[in-house]
Design a protein around this motif. Structure first.
Motif, PDB file in Angstrom:
ATOM      1  N   ARG A   1       0.832  -1.207   0.000  1.00 18.38           N
ATOM      2  CA  ARG A   1       0.000   0.000   0.000  1.00 18.38           C
ATOM      3  C   ARG A   1       0.869   1.261   0.000  1.00 18.38           C
ATOM      4  NH1 ARG A   1      -1.871   4.303   0.591  1.00 18.38           N
ATOM      5  NH2 ARG A   1      -3.966   4.930   1.204  1.00 18.38           N
TER       6      ARG A   1
ATOM      7  N   ILE B   1      -9.150  -1.257   6.003  1.00 19.06           N
ATOM      8  CA  ILE B   1      -9.707  -0.229   5.108  1.00 19.06           C
ATOM      9  C   ILE B   1      -8.570   0.513   4.411  1.00 19.06           C
ATOM     10  CG2 ILE B   1     -10.973   1.968   5.039  1.00 19.06           C
ATOM     11  CD1 ILE B   1     -12.618   0.755   7.502  1.00 19.06           C
TER      12      ILE B   1
ATOM     13  N   SER C   1      -6.762  -1.508   1.710  1.00 15.84           N
ATOM     14  CA  SER C   1      -7.566  -1.797   0.511  1.00 15.84           C
ATOM     15  C   SER C   1      -7.921  -0.536  -0.263  1.00 15.84           C
ATOM     16  CB  SER C   1      -8.845  -2.539   0.907  1.00 15.84           C
ATOM     17  OG  SER C   1      -9.590  -1.734   1.790  1.00 15.84           O
ATOM     18  N   SER C   2      -7.581   0.634   0.301  1.00 14.16           N
ATOM     19  CA  SER C   2      -7.845   1.887  -0.409  1.00 14.16           C
ATOM     20  C   SER C   2      -6.660   2.165  -1.330  1.00 14.16           C
ATOM     21  CB  SER C   2      -8.001   3.038   0.587  1.00 14.16           C
ATOM     22  OG  SER C   2      -6.769   3.288   1.241  1.00 14.16           O
ATOM     23  N   SER C   3      -6.873   3.073  -2.288  1.00 15.74           N
ATOM     24  CA  SER C   3      -5.745   3.329  -3.189  1.00 15.74           C
ATOM     25  C   SER C   3      -4.937   4.521  -2.681  1.00 15.74           C
ATOM     26  CB  SER C   3      -6.250   3.590  -4.607  1.00 15.74           C
ATOM     27  OG  SER C   3      -7.155   4.662  -4.561  1.00 15.74           O
TER      28      SER C   3
ATOM     29  N   CYS D   1      -3.160   7.990  -2.455  1.00 18.01           N
ATOM     30  CA  CYS D   1      -3.677   9.214  -3.058  1.00 18.01           C
ATOM     31  C   CYS D   1      -2.570  10.051  -3.705  1.00 18.01           C
ATOM     32  CB  CYS D   1      -4.427  10.035  -2.018  1.00 18.01           C
ATOM     33  SG  CYS D   1      -3.522  10.229  -0.489  1.00 18.01           S
TER      34      CYS D   1
END
Length: 177
Positions: free
Chosen positions: A134, A169, A172-174, A176
């Motif tokens: 990530r 969360i 799994s978010s992209s 920025c």
């Protein structure tokens, strides 16, 4: 003698702190508490002997990943901590809840005759790899005011979610950037 000298009979643990427990950061109040009660003493600023990734997770919480060889030589503060102090740190770091794991790390410094094996709180294995991905395998060598911009204290985070939910969360978010 000063209150900062601990009785030699107590088995103390050397703990390497690299994030919010350092002087000037939000969780240092706990360290100050432990220093006041004689359960911790500041030993100095050191660097990890090997390179490790230091990354930020949700709410700009810093995590050391147990991936020797990647990342940077991480700079942090070393504290000698009593058993009582260690249990308070373990509680803060969520050891029993699978947030962090406390494991050995080797540090070096000018005044260390040989490398010292101490303990540090690493990201738990359950999310370590995803956190590394990530962060696009980018890390930093020290958690400074700059990295801490946007840090959200535990009490100010959504309370209906656990810390591990926040991590899931986040990973799994992209990114920025």
């Amino acid at each position: 003698m000063g209150h900062e000298t601990m009785t030699q009979t107590t088995k103390t643990t050397l703990v390497f702190t690299y994030g919010t427990l350092k002087r000037g950061f939000s969780n240092h109040v706990l360290m100050q508490d432990l220093i006041r009660s004689g359960d911790a003493s500041f030993k100095g600023v050191y660097q990890t002997l090997e390179k490790f990734p230091l990354v930020c997770g949700p709410y700009k919480v810093p995590f050391l990943l147990n991936k020797p060889g990647s990342g940077h030589h991480v700079t942090g503060e070393l504290y000698s901590v009593s058993p009582k102090g260690l249990s308070r740190l373990d509680e803060l770091e969520g050891i029993s809840r699978g947030h962090y794991v406390r494991q050995q790390i080797r540090i070096g410094g000018e005044d260390l005759v040989e490398t010292e094996v101490v303990e540090a709180y690493y990201a738990h294995k359950s999310y370590e790899e995803e956190l590394w991905e990530r962060n696009r395998k980018r890390s930093f060598g020290a958690y400074t005011e700059n990295e801490a911009i946007g840090y959200v204290k535990r009490k100010d985070r959504p309370q209906h979610l656990s810390f591990l939910d926040h991590i899931r969360i986040f990973v799994s978010s992209s990114p920025c950037d």
